[in-house]
Scaffold this active site. Sequence first.
Site, PDB file in Angstrom:
ATOM      1  N   ASP A  51       0.841  -1.194   0.000  1.00 28.36           N
ATOM      2  CA  ASP A  51       0.000   0.000   0.000  1.00 28.36           C
ATOM      3  C   ASP A  51       0.876   1.244   0.000  1.00 28.36           C
ATOM      4  OD1 ASP A  51      -3.226   0.281   0.826  1.00 28.36           O
ATOM      5  OD2 ASP A  51      -2.037   2.095   1.111  1.00 28.36           O
ATOM      6  N   ASN A 104      -5.461  -4.104  -6.626  1.00 29.46           N
ATOM      7  CA  ASN A 104      -6.645  -3.466  -6.070  1.00 29.46           C
ATOM      8  C   ASN A 104      -6.474  -1.968  -5.836  1.00 29.46           C
ATOM      9  OD1 ASN A 104      -9.284  -3.591  -4.424  1.00 29.46           O
ATOM     10  ND2 ASN A 104      -7.809  -2.802  -2.929  1.00 29.46           N
ATOM     11  N   TYR A 170     -12.193   8.045 -14.084  1.00 33.06           N
ATOM     12  CA  TYR A 170     -12.382   6.768 -13.381  1.00 33.06           C
ATOM     13  C   TYR A 170     -13.027   5.738 -14.302  1.00 33.06           C
ATOM     14  CZ  TYR A 170     -13.573   3.578  -9.560  1.00 33.06           C
ATOM     15  OH  TYR A 170     -13.679   2.480  -8.740  1.00 33.06           O
ATOM     16  N   LYS A 174     -11.244   2.295 -15.590  1.00 37.14           N
ATOM     17  CA  LYS A 174     -11.792   0.987 -15.228  1.00 37.14           C
ATOM     18  C   LYS A 174     -12.201   0.191 -16.470  1.00 37.14           C
ATOM     19  CE  LYS A 174     -11.213   1.248 -10.786  1.00 37.14           C
ATOM     20  NZ  LYS A 174     -10.249   0.338 -10.100  1.00 37.14           N
ATOM     21  N   ILE A 203     -19.556  -0.183  -2.374  1.00 33.83           N
ATOM     22  CA  ILE A 203     -19.276  -1.037  -1.220  1.00 33.83           C
ATOM     23  C   ILE A 203     -19.307  -0.206   0.056  1.00 33.83           C
ATOM     24  CG2 ILE A 203     -17.615  -2.634  -0.203  1.00 33.83           C
ATOM     25  CD1 ILE A 203     -18.881  -3.584  -2.857  1.00 33.83           C
ATOM     26  N   THR A 205     -17.921   0.876   2.868  1.00 33.69           N
ATOM     27  CA  THR A 205     -16.630   0.992   3.530  1.00 33.69           C
ATOM     28  C   THR A 205     -16.631   2.235   4.423  1.00 33.69           C
ATOM     29  OG1 THR A 205     -15.633   2.390   1.810  1.00 33.69           O
ATOM     30  CG2 THR A 205     -15.540  -0.012   1.490  1.00 33.69           C
TER      31      THR A 205
END
Length: 263
Positions: A51, A104, A170, A174, A203, A205
């Site tokens: 990360d 990811n 984005y 993607k 999602i 999060t």
Amino acid sequence: MSTSAPLPSATPVSPDEFAGRTALVTGAASGIGLATARRLGQGGARVVIADYNAEGAASAAAALTDEAIEASAVTVDVTDPASVEAAVRFAQDTYGALHLAVNNAGIGGESAPTGDYDIDVWNRVVRTNLDGVFYSMRYEIPALLAAGGGAIVNTASILGSVGFAGSPAYVAAKHGVVGLTKTAATEYAAQGVRINAVGPGFIDTPLLQGMEKEAYDGLVQLHPAGRLGRSEEVAEVIAFLLSDRASFVHGSYHLVDGAYTAR
């Protein structure tokens, strides 16, 4: 903030599913990346938490270690090929080989119409979300081949298949991840390397915790399932695609979106 829908019962995990294999997960300090690293570790994999947030990566690796998962942390900037190469080498040097990879790491970027979109923001989003996946595979694939084969999963998005006003960079990145995944899959299928992608919907999060209720409920309404997804649900699909159970799955793009794109 969370939905009231109950989380489906977890599927029992075999502790030998990924035994003897090393997995590198980028963007693994939190969210889908951390859930995936945990799921792979529960299946017996040795996990490298990669990360940009060095402190977050170290904290995540420590948490997994406390759960009896063999985990290490490495700092990576996926927009820098040399940094990605070093992270892959770290996995090889630490555990002897690399067998599995989950690309990811990604960012969202500001919202604006295409005709007004800031060029610097465009470049930053595309460098991270598309170039970063290419750089990752560029160094992971040779490592997997050296190990005798393996599997890669790239995190795309539902926006790899549909448009979304205000997010041109984005969405373009993607869509590019999906195309890159399919291309690489055709190139390495016969050499024992399987490459697939997942397309998560929205999602639930911590990033959404600060949203106003009206905005949050609006996101929920976009998903016919009546709730947002959980990181663990995406991780489960990724784990399947990395496992031997998906031995004939190459170049696929699996939506995990509560029927968002089925409308």
